[in-house]
Design an enzyme around this catalytic site. Structure first.
Site, PDB file in Angstrom:
ATOM      1  N   SER A  94       0.848  -1.189   0.000  1.00  0.00           N
ATOM      2  CA  SER A  94       0.000   0.000   0.000  1.00  0.00           C
ATOM      3  C   SER A  94       0.886   1.243   0.000  1.00  0.00           C
ATOM      4  O   SER A  94       2.044   1.187   0.422  1.00  0.00           O
ATOM      5  CB  SER A  94      -0.878  -0.061   1.240  1.00  0.00           C
ATOM      6  N   SER A  95       0.322   2.362  -0.428  1.00  0.00           N
ATOM      7  CA  SER A  95       1.129   3.578  -0.525  1.00  0.00           C
ATOM      8  C   SER A  95       1.504   4.142   0.848  1.00  0.00           C
ATOM      9  O   SER A  95       2.300   5.082   0.923  1.00  0.00           O
ATOM     10  CB  SER A  95       0.401   4.640  -1.358  1.00  0.00           C
ATOM     11  N   CYS A  96       0.967   3.587   1.942  1.00  0.00           N
ATOM     12  CA  CYS A  96       1.328   4.102   3.269  1.00  0.00           C
ATOM     13  C   CYS A  96       2.725   3.648   3.699  1.00  0.00           C
ATOM     14  O   CYS A  96       3.185   4.014   4.774  1.00  0.00           O
ATOM     15  CB  CYS A  96       0.294   3.709   4.308  1.00  0.00           C
ATOM     16  N   TYR A 123       0.963  -1.098  10.235  1.00  0.00           N
ATOM     17  CA  TYR A 123       0.546  -1.659   8.933  1.00  0.00           C
ATOM     18  C   TYR A 123       1.646  -1.451   7.893  1.00  0.00           C
ATOM     19  O   TYR A 123       2.005  -2.371   7.141  1.00  0.00           O
ATOM     20  CB  TYR A 123      -0.737  -0.939   8.528  1.00  0.00           C
ATOM     21  N   LYS A 127       3.893  -4.141   5.623  1.00  0.00           N
ATOM     22  CA  LYS A 127       3.952  -4.118   4.154  1.00  0.00           C
ATOM     23  C   LYS A 127       5.400  -3.967   3.667  1.00  0.00           C
ATOM     24  O   LYS A 127       5.790  -4.576   2.666  1.00  0.00           O
ATOM     25  CB  LYS A 127       3.084  -2.973   3.613  1.00  0.00           C
ATOM     26  N   ASN A 152      -4.818   4.500  -2.817  1.00  0.00           N
ATOM     27  CA  ASN A 152      -6.130   4.210  -2.203  1.00  0.00           C
ATOM     28  C   ASN A 152      -7.060   3.624  -3.250  1.00  0.00           C
ATOM     29  O   ASN A 152      -7.263   4.236  -4.301  1.00  0.00           O
ATOM     30  CB  ASN A 152      -6.756   5.493  -1.660  1.00  0.00           C
ATOM     31  N   HIS A 166     -12.325   3.147   4.618  1.00  0.00           N
ATOM     32  CA  HIS A 166     -11.512   4.240   4.096  1.00  0.00           C
ATOM     33  C   HIS A 166     -12.410   5.428   3.778  1.00  0.00           C
ATOM     34  O   HIS A 166     -13.642   5.325   3.803  1.00  0.00           O
ATOM     35  CB  HIS A 166     -10.774   3.780   2.836  1.00  0.00           C
TER      36      HIS A 166
HETATM   37  N1  NAP Z   1      -8.330  -0.827   0.062  1.00  0.00           N
HETATM   38  C1  NAP Z   1      -7.352  -0.023  -0.309  1.00  0.00           C
HETATM   39  O1  NAP Z   1      -7.531   1.189  -0.445  1.00  0.00           O
HETATM   40  C2  NAP Z   1      -5.995  -0.559  -0.618  1.00  0.00           C
HETATM   41  C3  NAP Z   1      -5.028   0.337  -1.076  1.00  0.00           C
HETATM   42  C4  NAP Z   1      -3.763  -0.118  -1.366  1.00  0.00           C
HETATM   43  C5  NAP Z   1      -3.471  -1.445  -1.184  1.00  0.00           C
HETATM   44  N2  NAP Z   1      -4.418  -2.289  -0.733  1.00  0.00           N
HETATM   45  C6  NAP Z   1      -4.010  -3.671  -0.527  1.00  0.00           C
HETATM   46  O2  NAP Z   1      -4.845  -4.562  -1.222  1.00  0.00           O
HETATM   47  C7  NAP Z   1      -4.959  -5.760  -0.467  1.00  0.00           C
HETATM   48  C8  NAP Z   1      -6.419  -6.088  -0.292  1.00  0.00           C
HETATM   49  O3  NAP Z   1      -7.095  -4.995   0.299  1.00  0.00           O
HETATM   50  P1  NAP Z   1      -8.680  -4.860   0.194  1.00  0.00           P
HETATM   51  O4  NAP Z   1      -8.993  -3.431   0.253  1.00  0.00           O
HETATM   52  O5  NAP Z   1      -9.177  -5.721  -0.889  1.00  0.00           O
HETATM   53  O6  NAP Z   1      -9.118  -5.456   1.601  1.00  0.00           O
HETATM   54  P2  NAP Z   1     -10.348  -6.412   1.963  1.00  0.00           P
HETATM   55  O7  NAP Z   1     -11.507  -6.147   1.100  1.00  0.00           O
HETATM   56  O8  NAP Z   1     -10.505  -6.322   3.443  1.00  0.00           O
HETATM   57  O9  NAP Z   1      -9.779  -7.835   1.568  1.00  0.00           O
HETATM   58  C9  NAP Z   1      -8.850  -8.502   2.334  1.00  0.00           C
HETATM   59  C10 NAP Z   1      -9.219  -9.953   2.307  1.00  0.00           C
HETATM   60  O10 NAP Z   1      -8.258 -10.678   3.072  1.00  0.00           O
HETATM   61  C11 NAP Z   1      -8.958 -11.643   3.802  1.00  0.00           C
HETATM   62  N3  NAP Z   1      -8.222 -12.067   4.981  1.00  0.00           N
HETATM   63  C12 NAP Z   1      -7.815 -11.310   6.024  1.00  0.00           C
HETATM   64  N4  NAP Z   1      -7.226 -12.076   6.950  1.00  0.00           N
HETATM   65  C13 NAP Z   1      -7.253 -13.347   6.475  1.00  0.00           C
HETATM   66  C14 NAP Z   1      -6.806 -14.589   6.967  1.00  0.00           C
HETATM   67  N5  NAP Z   1      -6.198 -14.693   8.152  1.00  0.00           N
HETATM   68  N6  NAP Z   1      -7.012 -15.696   6.221  1.00  0.00           N
HETATM   69  C15 NAP Z   1      -7.625 -15.610   5.022  1.00  0.00           C
HETATM   70  N7  NAP Z   1      -8.068 -14.458   4.491  1.00  0.00           N
HETATM   71  C16 NAP Z   1      -7.888 -13.338   5.223  1.00  0.00           C
HETATM   72  C17 NAP Z   1     -10.237 -10.967   4.195  1.00  0.00           C
HETATM   73  O11 NAP Z   1     -11.189 -11.921   4.575  1.00  0.00           O
HETATM   74  P3  NAP Z   1     -12.534 -11.475   5.362  1.00  0.00           P
HETATM   75  O12 NAP Z   1     -13.436 -10.946   4.301  1.00  0.00           O
HETATM   76  O13 NAP Z   1     -12.995 -12.744   5.974  1.00  0.00           O
HETATM   77  O14 NAP Z   1     -12.124 -10.437   6.349  1.00  0.00           O
HETATM   78  C18 NAP Z   1     -10.584 -10.257   2.900  1.00  0.00           C
HETATM   79  O15 NAP Z   1     -11.296 -11.096   2.046  1.00  0.00           O
HETATM   80  C19 NAP Z   1      -4.211  -5.540   0.839  1.00  0.00           C
HETATM   81  O16 NAP Z   1      -2.932  -6.092   0.761  1.00  0.00           O
HETATM   82  C20 NAP Z   1      -4.092  -4.063   0.941  1.00  0.00           C
HETATM   83  O17 NAP Z   1      -2.931  -3.671   1.619  1.00  0.00           O
HETATM   84  C21 NAP Z   1      -5.686  -1.896  -0.443  1.00  0.00           C
END
Ligand code: NAP
Length: 305
Positions: A94-96, A123, A127, A152, A166
């Site tokens: 992530s960009s953080c 966090y 990362k 984001n 967010h």
């Molecule tokens: N959202 C953003 O703005 C953003 C920005 C930059 C990068 N990212 C990166 O993109 C990635 C995904 O983010 P997202 O926004 O898609 O988040 P998300 O919707 O919360 O998805 C994360 C997924 O990981 C699963 N998970 C968490 N802990 C787990 C475990 N112990 N075992 C199996 N599955 C697990 C969650 O399951 P549950 O549904 O059961 O919780 C969820 O399905 C992350 O690496 C994040 O750093 C996100």
């Protein structure tokens, strides 16, 4: 959100042999279960999109959970990938990860050049460990593992829970609720002056698959960088974002700001010129993406009712 978007995009591009597991079928914090899963299924290409993710409130309230769960998930996945000979792995960060006072726009080279933003340092450190872990497996074993740092994200599958979401989905929910309840005002966290960059998750998924298909770990590491930024390279103030969302939703009241609440970093915009030079550009404009996400939100709450 990100994992589902990558899955949708893979299907759209004609891939059929895609393996996924929900958390209740495979807890990625369980090292031996993860190794068993990789040994049984022998995946060739891995997108590691699972993580504990949240907004400023969640990050600031549960830093121990953020560092522990994210380190555990990525350690287990990267280690199992190595043990079972995965051909290529993409780690989503992530960009953080960039320093609090990072020059703007943030270039890949700015990683580890200064102190982090304290509200999400746990966090960010997890990362950064993932980035270094991918690089270390490349250095020691030649594994084709690389990291992408998306800005984001927003879009279908987003989290609209005000305690953990967010900013963009939180604004959609707040303005929609205010419109339905005929409120006069909506109060937002912070001063509104902080600027952020937003990428539709379908664009991120397209970028992730483009990188999986076209860019190897060596292409990144030989350029003396450890990861690739993924974003639009364009930012917007929270105030202007709020106005855009208010107008798309059709809320007629006023916007107030709770300046007692933190803004986080004042500016956060990625330099995406490296990815652009490698042949990828975003496609979905912010207003089009917000309309799409608002439609998704309305469908989602209709189903819940
Ligand atoms: N959202 C953003 O703005 C953003 C920005 C930059 C990068 N990212 C990166 O993109 C990635 C995904 O983010 P997202 O926004 O898609 O988040 P998300 O919707 O919360 O998805 C994360 C997924 O990981 C699963 N998970 C968490 N802990 C787990 C475990 N112990 N075992 C199996 N599955 C697990 C969650 O399951 P549950 O549904 O059961 O919780 C969820 O399905 C992350 O690496 C994040 O750093 C996100």
């Amino acid at each position: 959100m990100a994992g589902s978007a990558i899955h949708r995009e893979l299907i759209k591009q004609g891939y059929t042999n895609i393996i996924t597991r929900a958390r209740n079928a495979l807890d990625l914090m369980d090292k031996s279960a993860v190794l068993d899963f990789f040994q049984e299924n022998q995946p060739d290409f891995v997108f590691n999109a699972a993580a504990k993710v949240g907004g400023i409130l969640a990050n600031n309230t549960y830093p121990a959970d953020f560092i522990h769960q994210n380190l555990e998930i990525q350690n287990n996945v990267i280690y199992a990938a190595h043990k079972t000979g995965v051909k290529k792995l993409l780690f989503l960060g992530s960009s953080c990860i960039y320093p609090r006072e990072c020059p703007q726009p943030m270039q890949e080279e700015h990683l580890l050049t200064g102190p982090l933003e304290p509200t999400n340092d746990a966090y960010a450190i997890a990362k950064i460990a993932g980035i270094i872990m991918c690089h270390s497996y490349y250095r020691q074993y030649g594994d084709n593992y690389l990291s992408i740092m998306p800005t984001n994200l927003y879009g279908p599958g987003d989290n609209f829970d005000l305690q953990s979401s967010h900013v963009l989905p939180a604004l959609i929910r707040k303005f929609h609720a205010a419109k339905v309840q005929n409120k006069d005002t909506v109060t937002l966290w912070g001063s509104g002056i902080a600027k952020r960059e937003f990428l539709h998750v379908d664009d991120m998924a397209n970028a992730a698959i483009f990188i999986m298909q076209n860019i190897d770990a060596s292409d990144i590491y030989e350029r003396q960088i450890l990861h690739l930024n993924v974003g639009t390279g364009k930012d917007i103030s929270i105030e202007n974002l709020a106005i855009l969302i208010r107008d798309i939703i059709g809320f007629k009241g006023n916007i107030l700001y709770d300046t007692e609440k933190p803004d986080g970093m004042l500016e956060k915009c990625l330099d995406v010129s490296r990815l652009n030079d490698l042949g990828w550009q975003y496609r979905i404009s912010l207003s089009e993406g917000i309309r799409h996400t608002y439609d998704y939100y309305k469908e989602m709450i209709k189903k819940v009712k």
